[in-house]
Design an enzyme around this catalytic site. Structure first.
Site, short mmCIF file in Angstrom:
data_model
loop_
_atom_site.label_atom_id
_atom_site.label_comp_id
_atom_site.label_asym_id
_atom_site.label_seq_id
_atom_site.Cartn_x
_atom_site.Cartn_y
_atom_site.Cartn_z
N SER A 65 -8.18 4.16 10.87
CA SER A 65 -7.35 3.59 11.95
C SER A 65 -6.64 4.62 12.80
O SER A 65 -6.01 4.25 13.80
CB SER A 65 -6.33 2.61 11.36
OG SER A 65 -6.93 1.37 11.08
N LYS A 68 -7.24 4.42 16.44
CA LYS A 68 -6.45 3.59 17.35
C LYS A 68 -5.57 4.41 18.28
O LYS A 68 -5.08 3.88 19.30
CB LYS A 68 -5.61 2.59 16.57
CG LYS A 68 -6.41 1.50 15.86
CD LYS A 68 -5.51 0.51 15.18
CE LYS A 68 -6.29 -0.64 14.55
NZ LYS A 68 -6.98 -0.25 13.30
N SER A 129 -1.17 -1.77 12.62
CA SER A 129 -2.56 -1.28 12.69
C SER A 129 -3.52 -2.46 12.76
O SER A 129 -4.62 -2.42 12.19
CB SER A 129 -2.88 -0.39 11.48
OG SER A 129 -4.05 0.36 11.70
N LYS A 254 0.29 7.58 13.03
CA LYS A 254 -0.73 6.59 12.68
C LYS A 254 -1.32 6.85 11.30
O LYS A 254 -1.74 7.96 11.00
CB LYS A 254 -1.86 6.62 13.72
CG LYS A 254 -2.77 5.41 13.62
CD LYS A 254 -2.06 4.17 14.09
CE LYS A 254 -2.73 2.89 13.60
NZ LYS A 254 -2.56 2.64 12.16
#
Length: 446
Positions: A65, A68, A129, A254
């Site tokens: 993720s 992202k 997320s 993140k």
């Protein structure tokens, strides 16, 4: 006699104390962290772009993720360009709804009979997320996730993410998406980035769109009455049992996890107006990715600092002036136009050299500037180079060229001389050269 010995002893003790006090205290330093338990890792100074630590940082791995962050960048770019706004609304496609309704993807549970704002979707993506909101944003910006993936790879090239390969907007493996994987990508394909590229992506996101940190630092939020908590346990103020992981000054960025990627994390923290970016990839557990990040950030904040390496108006001893042609003055001083800063590890006084490089296009065939000259005219560049042993260069050459140098500029005006002055100067030069030639000829006779 005893009195004499006692006095002598006191004198010798005083001398010993004085000598010891003059010995400089040893500089206590912490070696580079050599026990980072991750397959790949990097630590970068966010101001200068200098790499403070790296471990297999060029190895391309699935980023999960952390992918992202590129989606976030492109959404923020679309907002900045006026293509969409935080208040723009959109509905949820069948694909995004499928993701949201699938327990395997930890979806919030979006509704198809409702319009969501960009800010609502972005917050869920950045904090939770969430994969469905990520796809919804990709479809809004580009029309489809397939077109959005093209934008991701194009932006990766622009940023210099040399090993980047994006196949979807979320960081999931395409094999998890089945028939929904973006058109033009392989059914079993995965996103790939190195730790260095992830850090460079975070560097651009933070510096180009610092508002991203306003969202990545949110600890808890809600959408459609569904509450969710940030997966980043290092945020100060996290609830309950997550609180012990909190790290002072940390406000992003993140987390990531898939079977292929393992546990990953891009962290960033600011202390005393200094920001660091760290990346760890393929750690063994949720906890480990934060524990290893703490090691990196502690090293960066405690054992390195950003200093002014060379001040503004710095002059090289042997390059402090340039000769001037056709001017009222025959030379002009040159110096740097601004200070140059760099990272200095503990125990290193000033591990940098500086080199002036003149712009030959500004000089005539004799290597002179031609009048008239204005104060502040750029005539070259000054660039620093690290000569120590603790750092690993810059995250890209572009950032090195931007951060590690200053312009070399003229320090005063030099007016063009009038024709009368130039004529008599030429006559003087002619006779000077002639006299010099005669002297040389006479010397040659002997």
């Amino acid at each position: 006699m005893n009195k004499y010995i006692k006095t002598l002893g006191m004198v010798l003790s005083a001398i010993l104390i004085t000598v010891v006090s003059l010995i400089p205290a040893p500089v206590i330093t912490q070696a580079q962290p050599n026990n980072i338990e991750a397959k790949s890792a990097i630590l970068v100074d966010a101001q200068t772009g200098q790499i403070l630590y790296e471990k297999e940082a060029d190895l391309a791995l699935p980023p999960a993720s952390m992918t992202k962050m590129m989606t976030e960048y492109l959404v923020l770019e679309a907002i900045n360009n006026g293509d969409i706004s935080w208040d723009t609304t959109t509905t949820i496609s069948d694909y995004a709804y499928w993701l949201s309704d699938n327990d395997a993807f930890s979806g919030i549970g979006l509704r198809q009979n409702k319009e969501y704002t960009v800010e609502e979707l972005y917050t869920a993506m950045a904090v939770n997320s969430d994969n469905a909101t990520t796809v919804a944003l990709a479809e809004l910006v580009a029309g489809s996730e397939s077109e959005f993936v093209k934008m991701m790879n194009q932006k990766a090239q622009e940023m210099g993410l040399q090993d980047a390969e994006f196949v979807n907007a979320t960081g999931l493996s395409n094999s998890d998406l089945g028939e929904h994987h973006p058109e033009g990508t392989g059914a079993d394909a995965d996103n790939y980035l190195s730790a260095k590229s992830v850090a460079l992506l975070a560097y651009h996101l933070i510096n180009d769109y610092p508002e991203a940190l306003d969202y990545s630092s949110i600890t808890e939020s809600k959408l459609d009455d569904e509450s969710f908590t940030n997966w980043n346990w290092m945020l100060p103020g996290m609830p309950g049992q997550l609180e012990p992981f909190g790290y002072e000054g940390l406000d992003g960025m993140k987390t990531g996890w898939t079977d292929m990627a393992g546990y990953c994390f891009t962290g960033t923290a600011e202390r005393n107006n200094r920001r660091l970016i760290s990346v760890v990839m393929q750690t063994d557990s949720k906890e480990a990715r934060f524990e290893e990040t703490k090691k990196l950030l502690d090293y960066g904040f405690n054992q390195t600092e950003v200093k002014e390496i060379f001040p503004a108006d710095y002059q090289q001893e042997d390059e402090s002036t340039l000769n001037v042609a056709k001017g009222k003055g025959k030379s002009v001083e040159i110096a740097t136009d601004e200070a140059i800063r760099g990272v200095v590890p503990s125990g290193e006084e000033n591990p940098y050299e500086i080199e002036f490089t003149l712009d030959k296009s500004k000089l005539n065939d004799d290597g002179k500037l031609t009048a008239p000259i204005e104060e502040g005219d750029a005539v070259g560049t000054a660039k620093i180079s690290y000569t120590g042993e603790e750092l690993f260069g810059y995250i890209t050459d572009d950032i090195s060229n931007e951060q590690a140098k200053a312009q070399v500029v003229t320090q005063s005006n030099v007016e063009k001389a009038n024709w009368f002055t130039l004529t008599f100067r030429a006559i003087g030069d002619f006779f000077s050269d002639l006299f010099g030639g005669i002297v040389d000829w006479v010397k040659g006779l002997f």
